[in-house]
Motif scaffolding. Structure first.
Motif, PDB file in Angstrom:
ATOM      1  N   ILE A   1     -37.763   9.064  33.099  1.00 24.28           N
ATOM      2  CA  ILE A   1     -38.022   8.619  34.461  1.00 24.28           C
ATOM      3  C   ILE A   1     -36.866   9.069  35.330  1.00 24.28           C
ATOM      4  N   CYS A   2     -37.185   9.751  36.418  1.00 27.85           N
ATOM      5  CA  CYS A   2     -36.194  10.205  37.376  1.00 27.85           C
ATOM      6  C   CYS A   2     -36.270   9.321  38.622  1.00 27.85           C
ATOM      7  N   VAL A   3     -35.124   8.814  39.032  1.00 29.00           N
ATOM      8  CA  VAL A   3     -35.067   7.886  40.158  1.00 29.00           C
ATOM      9  C   VAL A   3     -34.134   8.468  41.210  1.00 29.00           C
ATOM     10  N   GLY A   4     -34.683   8.990  42.280  1.00 29.92           N
ATOM     11  CA  GLY A   4     -33.877   9.564  43.340  1.00 29.92           C
ATOM     12  C   GLY A   4     -33.749   8.613  44.511  1.00 29.92           C
ATOM     13  N   ASP A   5     -32.593   7.933  44.595  1.00 32.97           N
ATOM     14  CA  ASP A   5     -32.262   7.148  45.787  1.00 32.97           C
ATOM     15  C   ASP A   5     -33.199   5.973  46.021  1.00 32.97           C
ATOM     16  N   LEU A   6     -33.255   5.039  45.069  1.00 34.10           N
ATOM     17  CA  LEU A   6     -34.061   3.832  45.238  1.00 34.10           C
ATOM     18  C   LEU A   6     -33.209   2.566  45.240  1.00 34.10           C
ATOM     19  N   PHE A   7     -31.928   2.701  45.589  1.00 31.58           N
ATOM     20  CA  PHE A   7     -31.043   1.530  45.580  1.00 31.58           C
ATOM     21  C   PHE A   7     -30.452   1.271  46.964  1.00 31.58           C
ATOM     22  N   TYR A   8     -31.236   1.589  47.995  1.00 36.97           N
ATOM     23  CA  TYR A   8     -30.744   1.463  49.364  1.00 36.97           C
ATOM     24  C   TYR A   8     -30.973   0.081  49.962  1.00 36.97           C
ATOM     25  N   GLU A   9     -31.710  -0.776  49.244  1.00 40.86           N
ATOM     26  CA  GLU A   9     -32.001  -2.117  49.750  1.00 40.86           C
ATOM     27  C   GLU A   9     -31.964  -3.086  48.581  1.00 40.86           C
ATOM     28  N   GLU A  10     -31.398  -4.270  48.770  1.00 34.66           N
ATOM     29  CA  GLU A  10     -31.085  -5.165  47.657  1.00 34.66           C
ATOM     30  C   GLU A  10     -32.315  -5.583  46.855  1.00 34.66           C
ATOM     31  N   ALA A  11     -33.369  -6.042  47.524  1.00 34.98           N
ATOM     32  CA  ALA A  11     -34.554  -6.509  46.794  1.00 34.98           C
ATOM     33  C   ALA A  11     -35.200  -5.367  46.020  1.00 34.98           C
ATOM     34  N   LEU A  12     -35.284  -4.197  46.639  1.00 32.18           N
ATOM     35  CA  LEU A  12     -35.845  -3.039  45.954  1.00 32.18           C
ATOM     36  C   LEU A  12     -34.990  -2.662  44.759  1.00 32.18           C
ATOM     37  N   ALA A  13     -33.678  -2.674  44.919  1.00 27.02           N
ATOM     38  CA  ALA A  13     -32.782  -2.315  43.824  1.00 27.02           C
ATOM     39  C   ALA A  13     -32.957  -3.250  42.629  1.00 27.02           C
ATOM     40  N   LYS A  14     -33.127  -4.537  42.890  1.00 29.94           N
ATOM     41  CA  LYS A  14     -33.329  -5.492  41.802  1.00 29.94           C
ATOM     42  C   LYS A  14     -34.645  -5.228  41.082  1.00 29.94           C
ATOM     43  N   ARG A  15     -35.684  -4.944  41.845  1.00 29.32           N
ATOM     44  CA  ARG A  15     -36.986  -4.674  41.237  1.00 29.32           C
ATOM     45  C   ARG A  15     -36.955  -3.393  40.402  1.00 29.32           C
ATOM     46  N   VAL A  16     -36.319  -2.362  40.938  1.00 32.75           N
ATOM     47  CA  VAL A  16     -36.211  -1.101  40.206  1.00 32.75           C
ATOM     48  C   VAL A  16     -35.373  -1.290  38.938  1.00 32.75           C
ATOM     49  N   THR A  17     -34.286  -2.021  39.045  1.00 33.77           N
ATOM     50  CA  THR A  17     -33.426  -2.253  37.891  1.00 33.77           C
ATOM     51  C   THR A  17     -34.178  -2.968  36.775  1.00 33.77           C
ATOM     52  N   GLY A  18     -34.958  -3.994  37.120  1.00 36.91           N
ATOM     53  CA  GLY A  18     -35.743  -4.699  36.110  1.00 36.91           C
ATOM     54  C   GLY A  18     -36.759  -3.794  35.441  1.00 36.91           C
ATOM     55  N   PHE A  19     -37.407  -2.965  36.230  1.00 34.01           N
ATOM     56  CA  PHE A  19     -38.381  -2.016  35.680  1.00 34.01           C
ATOM     57  C   PHE A  19     -37.708  -1.024  34.741  1.00 34.01           C
ATOM     58  N   LEU A  20     -36.560  -0.500  35.144  1.00 37.67           N
ATOM     59  CA  LEU A  20     -35.864   0.470  34.300  1.00 37.67           C
ATOM     60  C   LEU A  20     -35.371  -0.163  33.002  1.00 37.67           C
ATOM     61  N   ASP A  21     -34.971  -1.428  33.073  1.00 38.24           N
ATOM     62  CA  ASP A  21     -34.606  -2.133  31.848  1.00 38.24           C
ATOM     63  C   ASP A  21     -35.772  -2.161  30.865  1.00 38.24           C
ATOM     64  N   ARG A  22     -36.971  -2.445  31.365  1.00 34.33           N
ATOM     65  CA  ARG A  22     -38.150  -2.475  30.496  1.00 34.33           C
ATOM     66  C   ARG A  22     -38.442  -1.083  29.927  1.00 34.33           C
ATOM     67  N   CYS A  23     -38.240  -0.069  30.737  1.00 37.53           N
ATOM     68  CA  CYS A  23     -38.472   1.304  30.266  1.00 37.53           C
ATOM     69  C   CYS A  23     -37.470   1.702  29.193  1.00 37.53           C
ATOM     70  N   LEU A  24     -36.207   1.366  29.410  1.00 37.33           N
ATOM     71  CA  LEU A  24     -35.179   1.680  28.418  1.00 37.33           C
ATOM     72  C   LEU A  24     -35.456   0.980  27.094  1.00 37.33           C
ATOM     73  N   ALA A  25     -35.961  -0.249  27.178  1.00 37.99           N
ATOM     74  CA  ALA A  25     -36.289  -0.994  25.959  1.00 37.99           C
ATOM     75  C   ALA A  25     -37.394  -0.313  25.155  1.00 37.99           C
ATOM     76  N   GLN A  26     -38.224   0.502  25.827  1.00 35.94           N
ATOM     77  CA  GLN A  26     -39.290   1.246  25.166  1.00 35.94           C
ATOM     78  C   GLN A  26     -38.851   2.654  24.775  1.00 35.94           C
ATOM     79  N   GLY A  27     -37.576   2.960  24.941  1.00 33.33           N
ATOM     80  CA  GLY A  27     -37.049   4.253  24.521  1.00 33.33           C
ATOM     81  C   GLY A  27     -37.215   5.359  25.549  1.00 33.33           C
ATOM     82  N   ILE A  28     -37.553   5.011  26.775  1.00 35.37           N
ATOM     83  CA  ILE A  28     -37.697   6.006  27.839  1.00 35.37           C
ATOM     84  C   ILE A  28     -36.322   6.278  28.448  1.00 35.37           C
ATOM     85  N   LYS A  29     -35.975   7.529  28.594  1.00 29.78           N
ATOM     86  CA  LYS A  29     -34.696   7.895  29.200  1.00 29.78           C
ATOM     87  C   LYS A  29     -34.795   7.795  30.721  1.00 29.78           C
ATOM     88  N   VAL A  30     -33.680   7.491  31.351  1.00 23.43           N
ATOM     89  CA  VAL A  30     -33.642   7.325  32.801  1.00 23.43           C
ATOM     90  C   VAL A  30     -32.520   8.170  33.388  1.00 23.43           C
TER      91      VAL A  30
END
Length: 223
Positions: free
Chosen positions: A149-178
């Protein structure tokens, strides 16, 4: 009102507007790609006047995180070659286009803005690559069937950053690289990332004459 994936298929006039009014320009620091980009005379206000749900046209501009991530993929094409790649919050589709040009086996792009989906289709065709674009907020669901998963510039707003971070945590737990590209914004969880590279590029809303340094990171968020 939420718009469906089918709604953008009926917006032929949007694609026609982008093709006619957003000139095709080279990408700063990424000469391998050309994109439709808004300029002073693109008249995006006409889209806003026609559609009361028209939001900020992020898809029509360069973002520092997307620029550096695309540049990194061209410099390290082996990272994505042969893999299934998702460009999350894809905007113009620049990162997905870079992945496709670097030999990714399949490339997906997701964005919540139907205008971005239209722009991604045009930009992918312009660069002669295939991208499967989806109108959806994937951060609310389960990890997709991809390798990277490639994430280009999705941490510009606090609520969005938290949501993206939680999603990426779930992806990493499934072995997906970020992989993340970001110009060191305030809500970037830098302490949980591994720094890979840095480039100097223009950022969203800034003139090309005023570039800033932006970084590329691998995510170790689950650790």
């Amino acid at each position: 009102m939420e718009r469906s994936q089918d709604s953008i298929a009926n917006l032929d006039w949007v694609r026609q507007f982008i093709a006619a009014n957003l000139p095709i320009l080279p990408v700063p620091g990424v000469p391998e790609i050309r994109l439709h980009k808004a300029g002073p005379h693109s008249g995006l206000r006409r889209l806003a006047e026609r559609d009361p749900q028209f939001g900020s046209p992020y898809w029509a501009h360069h973002w520092g995180g997307g620029l550096v991530l695309a540049r990194y993929l061209f410099d390290r094409s082996e990272v994505v070659t042969g893999h299934r790649v998702l460009d999350l919050g894809a905007g113009s589709g620049i990162v997905g286009i870079a992945a496709a040009k670097c030999g990714a086996r399949e490339v997906y792009a997701a964005d919540v803005d139907p205008y971005a989906i239209a722009a991604i289709g045009l930009n992918a065709a312009l660069n002669e690559v295939a991208i499967k674009a989806t109108l959806a907020d994937l951060t609310t669901g389960e990890p997709p069937a991809v390798d990277i998963i490639c994430v280009g510039d999705l941490f510009y707003e606090e609520a969005l950053a938290k949501r993206v971070t939680g999603f990426l945590d779930r992806c990493l737990a499934q072995g997906i690289k970020v992989l993340i590209g970001d110009p060191w914004r305030a809500h970037l969880p830098a302490s949980r990332l591994r720094f890979l590279a840095e480039y100097t590029v223009p950022d969203f809303g800034e003139a090309a004459a005023s570039p800033r340094r932006s970084g590329v990171f691998a995510s170790n968020m689950s650790s």
